[in-house]
Design a protein around this motif. Structure first.
Motif, PDB file in Angstrom:
ATOM      1  N   ALA A  95     -41.091 -10.467  43.962  1.00 43.03           N
ATOM      2  CA  ALA A  95     -40.340 -11.148  43.251  1.00 43.03           C
ATOM      3  C   ALA A  95     -40.353 -10.754  41.967  1.00 43.03           C
ATOM      4  O   ALA A  95     -39.121 -10.508  41.386  1.00 43.03           O
ATOM      5  CB  ALA A  95     -40.955 -12.846  43.672  1.00 43.03           C
ATOM      6  N   GLN A  96     -41.555 -10.665  41.385  1.00 41.18           N
ATOM      7  CA  GLN A  96     -41.456 -10.555  39.720  1.00 41.18           C
ATOM      8  C   GLN A  96     -41.170  -8.993  39.634  1.00 41.18           C
ATOM      9  O   GLN A  96     -40.698  -8.740  38.541  1.00 41.18           O
ATOM     10  CB  GLN A  96     -42.754 -10.957  39.125  1.00 41.18           C
ATOM     11  N   ILE A  97     -41.439  -8.049  40.146  1.00 37.76           N
ATOM     12  CA  ILE A  97     -41.410  -6.541  40.158  1.00 37.76           C
ATOM     13  C   ILE A  97     -39.971  -5.999  40.611  1.00 37.76           C
ATOM     14  O   ILE A  97     -39.508  -5.074  40.336  1.00 37.76           O
ATOM     15  CB  ILE A  97     -42.220  -5.839  40.892  1.00 37.76           C
ATOM     16  N   GLU A 132     -34.464  -1.183  38.081  1.00 35.51           N
ATOM     17  CA  GLU A 132     -34.156  -0.485  36.757  1.00 35.51           C
ATOM     18  C   GLU A 132     -34.820   0.809  36.779  1.00 35.51           C
ATOM     19  O   GLU A 132     -34.084   1.907  36.195  1.00 35.51           O
ATOM     20  CB  GLU A 132     -35.172  -1.151  35.756  1.00 35.51           C
ATOM     21  N   ARG A 133     -35.859   1.208  37.429  1.00 35.89           N
ATOM     22  CA  ARG A 133     -36.583   2.534  37.641  1.00 35.89           C
ATOM     23  C   ARG A 133     -35.993   3.103  38.797  1.00 35.89           C
ATOM     24  O   ARG A 133     -35.666   4.486  38.355  1.00 35.89           O
ATOM     25  CB  ARG A 133     -38.117   2.282  37.814  1.00 35.89           C
ATOM     26  N   LEU A 166     -37.930  10.888  42.992  1.00 33.82           N
ATOM     27  CA  LEU A 166     -37.176   9.669  42.983  1.00 33.82           C
ATOM     28  C   LEU A 166     -37.293   9.102  41.425  1.00 33.82           C
ATOM     29  O   LEU A 166     -36.394   8.050  41.010  1.00 33.82           O
ATOM     30  CB  LEU A 166     -38.132   8.365  43.669  1.00 33.82           C
ATOM     31  N   GLY A 167     -37.916   9.684  40.483  1.00 34.13           N
ATOM     32  CA  GLY A 167     -37.803   9.406  39.204  1.00 34.13           C
ATOM     33  C   GLY A 167     -38.960   7.902  38.966  1.00 34.13           C
ATOM     34  O   GLY A 167     -39.124   7.511  37.646  1.00 34.13           O
ATOM     35  N   LEU A 168     -39.767   7.869  39.898  1.00 35.68           N
ATOM     36  CA  LEU A 168     -40.796   6.831  39.697  1.00 35.68           C
ATOM     37  C   LEU A 168     -41.749   7.114  38.624  1.00 35.68           C
ATOM     38  O   LEU A 168     -42.194   6.382  37.897  1.00 35.68           O
ATOM     39  CB  LEU A 168     -41.270   6.293  41.041  1.00 35.68           C
ATOM     40  N   ARG A 208     -31.416  -2.745  25.819  1.00 38.60           N
ATOM     41  CA  ARG A 208     -29.884  -3.190  25.609  1.00 38.60           C
ATOM     42  C   ARG A 208     -28.968  -2.397  26.157  1.00 38.60           C
ATOM     43  O   ARG A 208     -28.024  -3.136  26.991  1.00 38.60           O
ATOM     44  CB  ARG A 208     -29.587  -3.547  24.121  1.00 38.60           C
ATOM     45  N   ALA A 209     -29.028  -1.248  26.328  1.00 38.87           N
ATOM     46  CA  ALA A 209     -27.885  -0.315  26.877  1.00 38.87           C
ATOM     47  C   ALA A 209     -27.784  -0.137  28.208  1.00 38.87           C
ATOM     48  O   ALA A 209     -26.865  -0.090  28.836  1.00 38.87           O
ATOM     49  CB  ALA A 209     -28.281   1.154  26.235  1.00 38.87           C
ATOM     50  N   ARG A 210     -28.927  -0.753  28.912  1.00 44.05           N
ATOM     51  CA  ARG A 210     -28.918  -0.953  30.245  1.00 44.05           C
ATOM     52  C   ARG A 210     -28.012  -2.006  30.687  1.00 44.05           C
ATOM     53  O   ARG A 210     -27.215  -1.963  32.005  1.00 44.05           O
ATOM     54  CB  ARG A 210     -30.366  -1.521  30.886  1.00 44.05           C
ATOM     55  N   LEU A 211     -27.735  -3.030  29.751  1.00 43.37           N
ATOM     56  CA  LEU A 211     -26.891  -4.138  30.290  1.00 43.37           C
ATOM     57  C   LEU A 211     -25.612  -4.316  29.524  1.00 43.37           C
ATOM     58  O   LEU A 211     -24.733  -4.989  30.020  1.00 43.37           O
ATOM     59  CB  LEU A 211     -27.956  -5.405  29.900  1.00 43.37           C
TER      60      LEU A 211
END
Length: 268
Positions: free
Chosen positions: A147-149, A155-156, A180-182, A221-224
């Motif tokens: 849930a929380q992750i 995002e990642r 994967l960029g993780l 902020r740029a993500r959203l």
């Protein structure tokens, strides 16, 4: 640094080093650990630390949340509130705090990186994995929900990969995590990981602390928000940085062909 029940904490070269220290349960995250991780972050933000490094004791990073806490919460009277939801939300606040801090967060990952540990890996600005790291999202196999992750997985990793890993249990090794960029670096052995960590911290040291914090906020902020909506705010943020003491020092150091003052403040 004071003693903690679930963490080993040391500060050197203006870096706060935090080791999750419950090796007998592969560093499963108890409520006490959540509270101590929040306290350590708050202190690091106040004491002039330049970065915070997270790792685990005993060859594992973190095997996820401690199910004993969830069981104990279920047995407690709720007083009108759901105690299990409260436990889960507390961990969510931890992830949000580490994701939102102005300090660079570096995670050194090995062995079990599961559930909540997977989430902490996702919120780190730089993730370094040993070849032993094994990433898993076991929640759905236990009848539970990550849930929380979930927001930090998306995002990642992006929507498609986050969904795939969540519904399949997400068992991947360090090499796959890199693709994967993780994670951002994979190293073979403790010595190699130590050298990689030192290099990453040296690179962090070259950046001005306030400029790094402002940059992290703007990128978040740029993500959203669309780029067009950020133009004026970004310009004001840039101008404020240019007029600051850091900006003056950085430009002067560049013209004088010398390291800026913050880069000479010991090892980061």
């Amino acid at each position: 640094m004071p003693e903690f029940e679930t963490l080993l904490v040391a500060r050197g070269g203006r870096v706060t080093h935090v080791t999750l220290n419950r090796p007998e349960v592969r560093n499963a995250m108890s409520l006490a650990m959540v509270d101590e991780l929040l306290a350590v972050l708050e202190r690091a933000e106040r004491d002039g630390s330049r970065a915070i490094v997270l790792r685990g004791a005993g060859g594992h990073f973190c095997s996820g949340g401690d199910v004993k806490d969830m069981g104990a919460a279920q047995a407690r009277p709720g007083n009108g509130e759901d105690p299990i939801a409260g436990v889960n939300a507390r961990f969510g606040h931890l992830c949000a705090a580490y994701a939102g801090t102005g300090l660079p967060v570096v995670a050194v990952l090995e062995g079990a990186v599961m559930g909540g540990g997977f989430g902490l890996a996702c919120v780190a600005d730089v993730a370094i994995a040993r070849e032993t790291a094994l990433f898993r999202l076991p929640e759905t196999g236990l009848g539970l929900v990550p849930a929380q992750i979930a927001p930090f997985l998306v995002e990642r990793l992006g929507y498609s990969q986050a969904k795939r890993l969540a519904v399949t249990g997400g068992k991947i090794d360090a090499a796959s995590a890199l693709k994967l960029g993780l994670v951002h670096h994979v190293c073979d052995g403790e010595e190699s990981c130590g050298a990689t960590l030192s290099q990453v911290l040296a690179e962090i040291r070259k950046g001005a602390p306030n400029a790094i914090a402002a940059t992290k906020q703007l990128i978040a902020r740029a993500r959203l928000e669309p780029a067009s909506a950020l133009v004026e705010d970004a310009a004001r943020i840039f101008a404020r940085a240019a007029r600051s003491e850091e900006g003056a020092e950085g430009l002067t150091a560049f013209l004088e062909k010398r390291p800026a003052a913050w880069a000479r403040e010991g090892e980061a």
